[in-house]
Design a protein around this motif. Structure first.
Motif, mmCIF file in Angstrom:
data_model
loop_
_atom_site.group_PDB
_atom_site.id
_atom_site.type_symbol
_atom_site.label_atom_id
_atom_site.label_comp_id
_atom_site.label_asym_id
_atom_site.label_seq_id
_atom_site.Cartn_x
_atom_site.Cartn_y
_atom_site.Cartn_z
ATOM 1 N N LEU A 198 0.806 -1.224 0.000
ATOM 2 C CA LEU A 198 0.000 0.000 0.000
ATOM 3 C C LEU A 198 0.841 1.278 0.000
ATOM 4 C CD1 LEU A 198 -2.686 -1.053 2.650
ATOM 5 C CD2 LEU A 198 -2.936 -1.080 0.171
ATOM 6 N N LYS A 199 2.143 1.151 -0.110
ATOM 7 C CA LYS A 199 3.030 2.319 0.008
ATOM 8 C C LYS A 199 2.733 3.388 -1.042
ATOM 9 C CE LYS A 199 7.387 2.170 0.898
ATOM 10 N NZ LYS A 199 8.827 1.838 0.899
ATOM 11 N N ARG A 200 2.323 2.974 -2.226
ATOM 12 C CA ARG A 200 2.100 3.972 -3.280
ATOM 13 C C ARG A 200 0.809 4.764 -3.088
ATOM 14 N NH1 ARG A 200 1.547 -0.978 -5.973
ATOM 15 N NH2 ARG A 200 -0.484 -1.417 -6.939
ATOM 16 N N PHE A 201 0.019 4.411 -2.075
ATOM 17 C CA PHE A 201 -1.198 5.166 -1.768
ATOM 18 C C PHE A 201 -0.999 6.085 -0.561
ATOM 19 C CE2 PHE A 201 -2.765 0.894 -3.245
ATOM 20 C CZ PHE A 201 -2.858 1.276 -4.572
ATOM 21 N N LEU A 202 0.247 6.343 -0.226
ATOM 22 C CA LEU A 202 0.564 7.135 0.960
ATOM 23 C C LEU A 202 1.205 8.468 0.564
ATOM 24 C CD1 LEU A 202 0.764 7.175 4.097
ATOM 25 C CD2 LEU A 202 3.001 6.090 3.861
ATOM 26 N N LYS A 203 0.552 9.574 0.966
ATOM 27 C CA LYS A 203 1.094 10.933 0.825
ATOM 28 C C LYS A 203 1.570 11.235 -0.599
ATOM 29 C CE LYS A 203 2.496 11.269 5.669
ATOM 30 N NZ LYS A 203 3.598 11.453 6.636
ATOM 31 N N GLN A 204 0.693 11.056 -1.559
ATOM 32 C CA GLN A 204 1.011 11.399 -2.943
ATOM 33 C C GLN A 204 0.623 12.845 -3.232
ATOM 34 O OE1 GLN A 204 2.630 9.415 -5.074
ATOM 35 N NE2 GLN A 204 2.779 7.825 -3.511
ATOM 36 N N LYS A 205 1.239 13.442 -4.247
ATOM 37 C CA LYS A 205 0.920 14.813 -4.661
ATOM 38 C C LYS A 205 0.665 14.858 -6.164
ATOM 39 C CE LYS A 205 3.278 17.384 -0.995
ATOM 40 N NZ LYS A 205 2.020 17.924 -0.442
ATOM 41 N N ASP A 206 -0.310 15.678 -6.557
ATOM 42 C CA ASP A 206 -0.601 15.807 -7.972
ATOM 43 C C ASP A 206 0.347 16.814 -8.625
ATOM 44 O OD1 ASP A 206 -1.507 18.347 -7.329
ATOM 45 O OD2 ASP A 206 -3.634 17.826 -7.457
ATOM 46 N N TYR A 207 0.102 17.156 -9.885
ATOM 47 C CA TYR A 207 1.009 17.988 -10.677
ATOM 48 C C TYR A 207 1.209 19.380 -10.075
ATOM 49 C CZ TYR A 207 2.930 20.458 -14.706
ATOM 50 O OH TYR A 207 3.719 21.213 -15.539
ATOM 51 N N ILE A 217 -1.187 5.060 6.786
ATOM 52 C CA ILE A 217 -1.776 3.726 6.619
ATOM 53 C C ILE A 217 -1.268 2.862 7.756
ATOM 54 C CG2 ILE A 217 -1.916 1.668 5.170
ATOM 55 C CD1 ILE A 217 -1.538 3.486 2.730
ATOM 56 N N LYS A 218 -2.197 2.259 8.493
ATOM 57 C CA LYS A 218 -1.829 1.431 9.638
ATOM 58 C C LYS A 218 -2.384 0.020 9.448
ATOM 59 C CE LYS A 218 -2.184 5.408 12.796
ATOM 60 N NZ LYS A 218 -0.745 5.517 13.141
ATOM 61 N N VAL A 219 -1.595 -0.981 9.827
ATOM 62 C CA VAL A 219 -2.044 -2.373 9.833
ATOM 63 C C VAL A 219 -2.018 -2.846 11.271
ATOM 64 C CG1 VAL A 219 -1.746 -4.668 8.848
ATOM 65 C CG2 VAL A 219 -0.987 -2.653 7.552
ATOM 66 N N MET A 220 -3.162 -3.329 11.754
ATOM 67 C CA MET A 220 -3.299 -3.650 13.176
ATOM 68 C C MET A 220 -3.805 -5.069 13.390
ATOM 69 S SD MET A 220 -5.164 -0.253 14.735
ATOM 70 C CE MET A 220 -4.466 1.398 14.589
ATOM 71 N N SER A 221 -3.472 -5.612 14.551
ATOM 72 C CA SER A 221 -4.101 -6.839 15.025
ATOM 73 C C SER A 221 -5.434 -6.463 15.676
ATOM 74 C CB SER A 221 -3.206 -7.525 16.051
ATOM 75 O OG SER A 221 -3.138 -6.740 17.241
ATOM 76 N N PRO A 222 -6.342 -7.422 15.898
ATOM 77 C CA PRO A 222 -7.591 -7.107 16.605
ATOM 78 C C PRO A 222 -7.360 -6.469 17.972
ATOM 79 C CG PRO A 222 -7.771 -9.244 15.551
ATOM 80 C CD PRO A 222 -6.343 -8.802 15.379
ATOM 81 N N TYR A 223 -6.334 -6.932 18.689
ATOM 82 C CA TYR A 223 -6.023 -6.360 20.003
ATOM 83 C C TYR A 223 -5.616 -4.893 19.868
ATOM 84 C CZ TYR A 223 -3.601 -5.441 24.405
ATOM 85 O OH TYR A 223 -3.184 -4.877 25.597
ATOM 86 N N ASP A 224 -4.741 -4.608 18.902
ATOM 87 C CA ASP A 224 -4.284 -3.230 18.684
ATOM 88 C C ASP A 224 -5.452 -2.320 18.321
ATOM 89 O OD1 ASP A 224 -1.649 -3.965 19.157
ATOM 90 O OD2 ASP A 224 -1.258 -4.399 17.041
ATOM 91 N N PHE A 225 -6.355 -2.821 17.475
ATOM 92 C CA PHE A 225 -7.486 -1.990 17.044
ATOM 93 C C PHE A 225 -8.438 -1.730 18.212
ATOM 94 C CE2 PHE A 225 -11.773 -1.449 15.250
ATOM 95 C CZ PHE A 225 -11.544 -0.300 14.491
#
Length: 236
Positions: A198-207, A217-225
């Motif tokens: 998912l790195k390419r969907f993070l903090k992009q800028k247009d022209y 973007i965060k990836v969590m376990s059920p406990y973390d969430f």
């Protein structure tokens, strides 16, 4: 960063629909399977919101499961995804699982085929997450934000994507420490694989320099969430 009053829009359009707010337990269920996160806290069901936004059901895009708006100007899109947790792994493999009754001995190729199939299933799950990340953003950008008023305050909303997977928090800690470490060696667990995909969907800028996609973007376990939700000030 989003300069739109999403909170006001949600109060005027989503709160009046009693079906949009559901418990996290209900939203985190996949079909008839057990809920990924057990919590009586309510958030908006983004799947239901998306279904009502698109008149052509044949063209209905995929969408994240939930959306959370907090008091400190954050919008969280939340996707719950099961299927990453494997009972049989390379680490606990037992050759007895590859026993062939026809030749009365272990099949030399079964282990490699079994593990390769597991890897393919994991890649399919990650592909699904990637699709939802893109199409959920498009729904916000093209269907919801244009209906919102401009923010009167200078502080904009951060848009954050959260992926909750059925894995334990130890692997997630390993991935986080890998990011903080100066070592270039990356972990191979699902948390790291999802973040990399998912790195390419993070903090992009247009022209012209306007930012788009996700601020984090965060990836969590059920406990973390669960810990995150219990300590977040959800606005509505």
């Amino acid at each position: 960063m989003i300069a739109k009053d999403i909170l006001k829009y949600a109060q005027e359009h989503w709160l009046s629909n009693s079906g949009y707010k559901k418990t996290i337990t209900e939203i985190s269920k996949s079909g008839t399977s057990k809920a990924l996160v057990e919590s009586s806290k309510e958030i908006f069901c983004f799947d239901d919101i998306s279904r009502d936004l698109y008149k052509c059901k044949d063209c209905l895009p995929t969408s994240a499961d939930g959306i959370i708006i907090t008091d400190n100007k954050k919008i969280y899109l939340v996707e719950f995804k099961s299927g990453f947790k494997k009972i049989i792994t390379k680490q606990n493999w037992n050759d007895e699982k590859a026993m062939c009754e026809l030749i009365n001995q272990t099949c030399p190729n079964y282990k490699n085929l079994f593990l390769k199939n597991q890897d393919m299933e994991t890649e399919q799950l990650i592909d699904s997450i990637r699709d939802k990340a893109v199409e959920s953003y498009i729904t916000l950008e093209k269907r919801i934000f244009p209906q919102c008023d401009d923010l009167l305050s200078r502080k904009k909303y951060e848009l954050i994507l959260i992926i909750v997977v059925d894995e334990n928090g130890i692997d997630n800690m390993e991935a986080t420490l890998g990011e903080l470490s100066s070592s270039k060696t990356s972990t191979s667990n699902c948390f790291d694989k999802i973040k990399q995909s998912l790195k390419r969907f993070l903090k992009q800028k247009d022209y012209v320099g306007n930012d788009y996609y996700y601020d984090d973007i965060k990836v969590m376990s059920p406990y973390d969430f669960t810990f995150f939700v219990n300590n977040s000030k959800i606005s509505i």
